[in-house]
Design a protein around this motif. Structure first.
Motif, PDB file in Angstrom:
ATOM      1  N   LYS A   1       3.032   6.664  -6.933  1.00 41.01           N
ATOM      2  CA  LYS A   1       2.232   7.787  -7.452  1.00 41.01           C
ATOM      3  C   LYS A   1       2.947   9.116  -7.226  1.00 41.01           C
ATOM      4  N   ALA A   2       3.603   9.250  -6.062  1.00 40.43           N
ATOM      5  CA  ALA A   2       4.344  10.486  -5.786  1.00 40.43           C
ATOM      6  C   ALA A   2       5.517  10.631  -6.748  1.00 40.43           C
ATOM      7  N   LEU A   3       6.200   9.503  -7.005  1.00 42.24           N
ATOM      8  CA  LEU A   3       7.319   9.540  -7.951  1.00 42.24           C
ATOM      9  C   LEU A   3       6.833   9.882  -9.360  1.00 42.24           C
ATOM     10  N   PHE A   4       5.636   9.363  -9.699  1.00 38.79           N
ATOM     11  CA  PHE A   4       5.084   9.667 -11.025  1.00 38.79           C
ATOM     12  C   PHE A   4       4.791  11.168 -11.153  1.00 38.79           C
TER      13      PHE A   4
ATOM     14  N   THR B   1       7.099   5.816 -14.118  1.00 36.93           N
ATOM     15  CA  THR B   1       6.088   5.761 -15.180  1.00 36.93           C
ATOM     16  C   THR B   1       4.759   5.294 -14.598  1.00 36.93           C
ATOM     17  N   TYR B   2       3.709   5.516 -15.409  1.00 36.64           N
ATOM     18  CA  TYR B   2       2.393   5.076 -14.941  1.00 36.64           C
ATOM     19  C   TYR B   2       2.294   3.558 -14.895  1.00 36.64           C
TER      20      TYR B   2
ATOM     21  N   ASP C   1       0.842  -1.200   0.000  1.00 40.45           N
ATOM     22  CA  ASP C   1       0.000   0.000   0.000  1.00 40.45           C
ATOM     23  C   ASP C   1       0.874   1.247   0.000  1.00 40.45           C
ATOM     24  N   LYS C   2       1.951   1.205   0.780  1.00 38.10           N
ATOM     25  CA  LYS C   2       2.902   2.326   0.775  1.00 38.10           C
ATOM     26  C   LYS C   2       3.594   2.436  -0.580  1.00 38.10           C
ATOM     27  N   ALA C   3       3.879   1.267  -1.190  1.00 38.18           N
ATOM     28  CA  ALA C   3       4.549   1.285  -2.493  1.00 38.18           C
ATOM     29  C   ALA C   3       3.687   1.976  -3.544  1.00 38.18           C
ATOM     30  N   VAL C   4       2.374   1.754  -3.516  1.00 41.75           N
ATOM     31  CA  VAL C   4       1.470   2.416  -4.460  1.00 41.75           C
ATOM     32  C   VAL C   4       1.497   3.931  -4.239  1.00 41.75           C
TER      33      VAL C   4
END
Length: 461
Positions: free
Chosen positions: A411-414, A420-421, A404-407
């Motif tokens: 998204k923050a990195l995107f 990338t998406y 969940d943290k990875a998602v």
């Protein structure tokens, strides 16, 4: 007269030494020690000193969901196997009563009448109105062992009913929790479908803006369709599971009212008790023992066949036939006969029958011991499954938290252009898989409780 009584007493004592009159006792060779394995140890058997046993709990203390309790009560009232088991108990009870009544004399009314005429003379009428009685004296245990064997069969039918009862209770609970697991998986997958639908919309907008390619959009759509397909498959499984539960409840397929997986409360203290309790608690173990008891009494009957059978019969009534003469009114007729039949030569049938009975008794003893070992295996497996699933759930929850943290991080990195998406899609797929696995492992933990409760003889009356 005294000599005859002493002779009969000596003969009876001699027969007792041949086990003809001895009732069944559990063989000393039957061993239940050390059949539980410690779930923490890979080799040691479980040394249990506490006699507390989860199998002795009422089923409502184990399965606390009110809707599940209502379903179990409905199943116990309507299930076809349960109704058949109740009828078999009644059948065995009637047979036991018949075996007990075999000690009493049999009494029959056998009226006879004849009409005869010689050379067109006036017909003469003769009649007999006798009441015939016959009584077999059970001096050598033939009727005694037949009655005891029928009692073992009666107890066996009662234990069979308890086994069916336990299977119905645990079977309904197992299917009910399966439904709750599938409901939760449908809920998670539905939420994921909505997320992926938004992903497709986002990717299509990004393609129009020139920020991604058609290949990336196609891949996003493919993942979206894949999750939709898995959702349809889960809904099919829900429908089929509901139908299976309805059949168990003896009613037409329909929707089942139920709670949620997260609301379930299961017992935390899974006490297995001492192995010796399996001999008294598990219906299938008791069935195996009653099979052995029946075989024991069959062997005793085969032994008693070598000794005389004594029968006393008598007739009392009225007749107007006195040999060649006819008298009117009729007179009282009385007769009594005592007979003794001692087998001398029966072409080896009695010996063969005894050998076969002994062999069947030994087979029943081995099956009894094997049933105990299999019961111990089921308890050990359930204990280890529960211990394993508890540990796995800890890992599953940690995995879900990290994914969940990875998602969120992806998204923050995107947003900052460092991812990338497609990386977001990959993280979301991993999270979905972990969530479904956690639900499945939680269900298997519940299943371990059901298995242990069943393995310890839970649900019996």
């Amino acid at each position: 007269m005294k000599k005859h009584i002493i002779g009969i007493m000596c003969l009876t004592a001699m027969m007792s030494s041949c086990h003809i009159y001895k009732s069944y006792d559990r063989p000393e060779t039957i061993d239940a020690s050390g059949i539980y394995r410690d779930p923490v140890s890979a080799t040691d058997t479980l040394a249990v000193a506490d006699t507390a046993n989860m199998g002795n709990l009422p089923w409502k203390d184990v399965f606390r969901d009110p809707q599940l309790q209502a379903l179990i009560e409905e199943g116990l009232a309507n299930n076809v196997d349960m109704q058949a088991a109740i009828l078999r108990v009644e059948e065995a009870k009637v047979m036991l009563t018949a075996a007990k009544l075999s000690y009493l004399p049999s009494v029959n009314l056998a009226p006879q009448g004849t009409l005869s005429s010689f050379d067109k003379s006036k017909p003469s009428q003769t009649y007999q109105l006798p009441v015939a009685a016959s009584w077999e004296i059970d001096l050598f245990g033939k009727l005694l062992n037949a009655k005891r064997g029928q009692r073992a069969a009666y107890l066996q039918s009662q234990y069979s009913q308890q086994a069916v009862r336990s299977q119905i209770i645990c079977g309904i609970a197992n299917i009910y929790y399966s439904l709750l697991m599938l409901d939760r998986q449908v809920e998670i997958t539905t939420e994921t479908v909505d997320i992926y639908k938004e992903n497709v919309r986002t990717m299509e907008a990004m393609k129009i803006a020139g920020m991604t390619t058609e290949a990336a959009v196609a891949q996003t759509r493919a993942v979206y369709h894949q999750v939709q397909a898995s959702l349809l498959d889960l809904k099919r499984q829900v429908r089929e599971t509901e139908n299976s539960l309805c059949v168990l409840l003896a009613k037409a397929p329909q929707a089942i009212e139920r709670g949620t997986l997260d609301a379930q409360v299961m017992p935390e203290d899974l006490a297995a008790g001492i192995p010796l309790q399996l001999l008294e608690n598990r219906p299938d173990v008791k069935i195996a023992e009653m099979t052995l008891a029946s075989a024991y009494y069959t062997t005793n009957q085969a032994r008693s066949a070598f000794y005389p059978s004594i029968t006393i019969s008598g007739t009392a009534g009225w007749t107007n036939s006195a040999g060649a003469a006819i008298i009117n009114p009729g007179k009282v007729i009385l007769s009594a006969v005592a007979s003794l039949a001692q087998p001398i030569f029966n072409n080896g049938k009695l010996i063969a029958n005894l050998k076969v009975s002994k062999a069947e008794e030994e087979i029943a003893r081995m099956n009894y011991q094997q049933t105990i070992l299999e019961a111990g295996q089921e308890v050990s497996d359930a204990l280890y499954l529960y211990d394993t699933q508890n540990k796995k759930l800890i890992q599953d929850r940690n995995q879900v938290d990290q994914l969940d943290k990875a998602v969120i991080y992806t998204k923050a990195l995107f947003q900052s252009g460092d991812a990338t998406y497609l990386e977001i899609l990959t993280a979301q797929q991993s999270l979905l898989s972990a969530q479904l696995t956690e639900v499945s492992d939680n269900f298997q933990r519940m299943q371990a409780v059901i298995n242990l409760y069943s393995a310890l003889g839970g649900g019996r009356q």
